[in-house]
Design an enzyme around this catalytic site. Structure first.
Site, short mmCIF file in Angstrom:
data_model
loop_
_atom_site.label_atom_id
_atom_site.label_comp_id
_atom_site.label_asym_id
_atom_site.label_seq_id
_atom_site.Cartn_x
_atom_site.Cartn_y
_atom_site.Cartn_z
N GLU A 1 0.85 -1.15 0.15
CA GLU A 1 0.07 0.31 0.06
C GLU A 1 0.90 1.37 0.09
O GLU A 1 0.84 2.15 0.92
CB GLU A 1 -0.94 0.09 1.22
CG GLU A 1 -1.92 -0.96 1.14
CD GLU A 1 -3.05 -1.19 2.42
OE1 GLU A 1 -3.00 -0.37 3.11
OE2 GLU A 1 -4.05 -1.69 2.01
N TYR B 1 -11.88 -3.30 1.63
CA TYR B 1 -12.59 -3.90 2.68
C TYR B 1 -14.00 -3.27 2.72
O TYR B 1 -13.97 -2.00 2.25
CB TYR B 1 -11.87 -3.51 3.99
CG TYR B 1 -10.39 -4.04 4.28
CD1 TYR B 1 -10.37 -5.28 4.58
CD2 TYR B 1 -9.22 -3.40 3.82
CE1 TYR B 1 -9.27 -6.04 4.78
CE2 TYR B 1 -8.08 -4.04 4.00
CZ TYR B 1 -7.98 -5.37 4.48
OH TYR B 1 -6.78 -5.95 4.61
N GLU C 1 -5.39 -8.35 -0.68
CA GLU C 1 -6.15 -8.08 0.65
C GLU C 1 -7.64 -7.74 0.39
O GLU C 1 -8.08 -6.69 -0.24
CB GLU C 1 -5.50 -6.77 1.59
CG GLU C 1 -4.26 -7.10 2.14
CD GLU C 1 -3.97 -5.78 3.00
OE1 GLU C 1 -4.72 -5.25 3.65
OE2 GLU C 1 -2.71 -5.63 3.13
N GLN D 1 -7.66 -11.25 7.53
CA GLN D 1 -6.34 -11.88 7.52
C GLN D 1 -6.89 -13.55 7.78
O GLN D 1 -8.10 -13.55 7.47
CB GLN D 1 -5.57 -11.42 8.32
CG GLN D 1 -5.14 -9.98 8.08
CD GLN D 1 -3.82 -9.33 8.71
OE1 GLN D 1 -3.16 -10.01 9.56
NE2 GLN D 1 -3.51 -8.18 8.50
O1 AHR Z 1 -5.18 -6.12 6.99
C1 AHR Z 1 -4.81 -4.75 7.91
C2 AHR Z 1 -4.08 -3.73 7.10
O2 AHR Z 1 -4.99 -3.05 6.06
C3 AHR Z 1 -3.12 -4.11 6.26
O3 AHR Z 1 -1.91 -4.15 7.24
C4 AHR Z 1 -2.89 -3.04 5.28
O4 AHR Z 1 -2.26 -3.24 4.40
C5 AHR Z 1 -4.50 -2.52 5.05
O5 AHR Z 1 -4.47 -1.25 4.99
#
Ligand code: AHR
Length: 504
Positions: free
Chosen positions: A176, A247, A295, A352
């Protein structure tokens, strides 16, 4: 009770999207919160093996058939000195960890992690630090991990008790780097240059490795689009994948809108493919850059709680989202979305794996259990291997706050030629009624339903906890059947379905 809605679809063996790369069922372990310490590693726990790895967690991870696991970050990697985590454990330094404001003890490092990955039959996807460090530390890490012997770093690995190289194939060029929160945040030009130079020397050390350049942290970043184009302009001939992260959260507590968020993921994937192909055309290159969605998940439940955590403790309970049933449905929609692009999305990591926004939760010194989101990931990984088939779908749609024309039926099919198996993954987004599905399985009329798995719950906010770990879990009482060459099934309202067929 509302009348059932109806949807039709057609599946044909010849409508192939592409071969599914099993690595899209990957996950991620960062040195963050209790992912490593208290998650995969807890010496002294009754279930710990002689190395300190929790065997109860290993068993749960194995259920996921997880082919690849990204490590060690995440934001953490941008301040990490990998050399801190090698050699005798009592000599390893404790460091202030600036990304998550904790203390890192370095009791687990690259060797221990590679060993753990072997125990869960997974390949490691290693990220290098391009925040505070650069090409030199990155090439040394490749040499330490992958070079057989006879050089400083490879012999050092051997002296640490790891005779054979770890042979790590996939490497992330930082994490990122477009985000101002990142240690060593860079402009696209700054990052593109350093990523290109790191890529060159890493591949010179081991030409068999594959490299992932950082794309945008999410598609709402102001720099999205321009970032990918600039980075690929610098790195195109040196890298193999570009990363995507996203996310979602149900902040507005609106389930219809929440479940539609996979449509944004769809848009994100489509846009990044277009950018990769634009640079390909511009460079007149024959090479295709694929996507690593390394992610993705739901993440929002723990954001307030995290603000209360005191800085500089060891392995505090950070990012411990407790997932509910509706989260599992969105995760199902996100998995289906990635499968729709099986020809270009070749790696994906649910972020995760344990405790930190994770499908698996543990208690320090105590139990381990499956969160709601465990199930769609496990089903996709176990039954979603083979070719993704493009369904022709006729479904009712709805409008909501952020999206128009949201399909009530979200679906994809996977054909496993080797085992004569066909699996339909489907989410019914309807909040009020079951969806009557009629699916024409052209040319596969000999197939019969062997199982119709359903994940449903009367309470969309239902969760699994240590004391009630099986509150949300799938059953196999779905009613799918093949009648006159068509799969007929009632998909319960708000449900995740796995319809498994096999040649009779
Ligand atoms: O997965 C949590 C965090 O989300 C990670 O460290 C980062 O890459 C993202 O912003």
């Amino acid at each position: 009770m509302a009348a059932n809605k109806k949807a039709k679809m057609i599946l044909d063996k010849d409508f192939k999207i592409g071969s599914i790369d099993k690595r899209i069922y990957g996950s991620f372990i960062e040195h963050l919160g209790r992912a490593v310490y208290g998650g995969i590693y807890e010496p002294g726990h009754p279930e710990a093996d002689e190395k300190g790895f929790r065997k109860d967690v290993i068993e749960l991870v194995k259920e996921l058939k997880m082919p690849i696991v990204r490590y060690p970050g995440g934001n953490f990697v941008s301040g990490y000195n990998w050399e801190d985590g090698i050699g005798p454990k009592d000599k390893r330094p404790k460091r202030l960890e600036l990304a998550w404001r904790t203390i890192e003890t370095n009791q687990v490092g690259v060797n221990e992690f590679a060993e753990w990955a072997g125990l869960v039959d997974s390949e490691v996807m290693m990220a290098v630090n391009l925040g505070t460090r650069g090409p030199d530390a990155a090439r040394n890490l490749v040499e330490y991990c992958n070079h057989p012997e006879g050089t400083y770093w490879s012999d050092l690995r051997k002296s640490h008790g790891y005779k054979d190289p770890h042979n790590i194939k996939v490497w992330c060029l930082g994490n990122e780097m477009d985000g101002p929160w990142q240690i060593g945040h860079k402009t696209a030009n700054e990052y593109g240059r350093v990523a290109c130079e790191a890529a060159k020397v890493m591949k010179w050390v081991d030409p068999s490795i594959e490299l992932v350049a950082c794309g945008s942290s999410n598609m709402r970043m102001n720099t999205f689009g321009e970032w990918e184009a600039t980075v690929l302009d610098h790195t195109y001939e040196h890298v193999d994948y570009i990363s995507l992260h996203t996310y979602y959260g149900n902040y507005e507590n609106d389930v219809k809108n929440f479940l539609a968020k996979s449509l944004e993921m769809d848009e994100f994937i489509k846009s990044v493919i277009s950018i990769c192909d634009y640079i390909k055309a511009k460079k007149k290159s024959k090479k295709v850059i694929n996507l690593s969605f390394d992610e993705w998940n739901v993440w929002y439940h723990s954001r307030e709680a995290d603000k209360q955590i005191e800085p500089w403790s060891i392995a505090p309970p950070q990012l411990e989202d407790i997932y509910n049933f509706e989260d599992a449905l969105l995760v199902g929609c996100m998995l289906i979305t990635m499968l729709k692009y099986a020809d270009r999305v070749k790696i994906a990591c649910m972020a995760q794996l344990v405790n930190v926004i994770a499908p698996i939760m543990t208690e320090n010194g105590g139990a381990a259990w499956r969160q709601t989101i465990f199930y769609p990931l496990m089903h996709a990984s176990v039954y979603g291997r083979g070719n993704a088939l493009q369904p022709v779908v006729d479904t009712p749609v709805y409008d909501c706050q952020d999206f128009e024309g949201v399909p009530v039926l979200e679906t994809i099919a996977v054909e496993d030629e080797e085992n004569d198996a066909l699996t339909i993954f489907a989410v019914n987004r309807d909040t009020d009624s079951a969806l009557e599905l009629e699916c024409d399985i052209r040319g596969m009329d000999k197939y019969r339903v062997i199982e119709h798995i359903v994940l449903e719950h009367e309470d969309i906010k239902a969760v699994n906890t240590k004391d009630n770990p099986y509150n949300v879990q799938p059953h196999s009482n779905g009613n799918a059947a093949v009648v006159d060459g068509k799969v007929l099934a009632a998909l319960p309202k708000l449900s995740w379905n796995v319809i498994r067929l096999s040649k009779a």
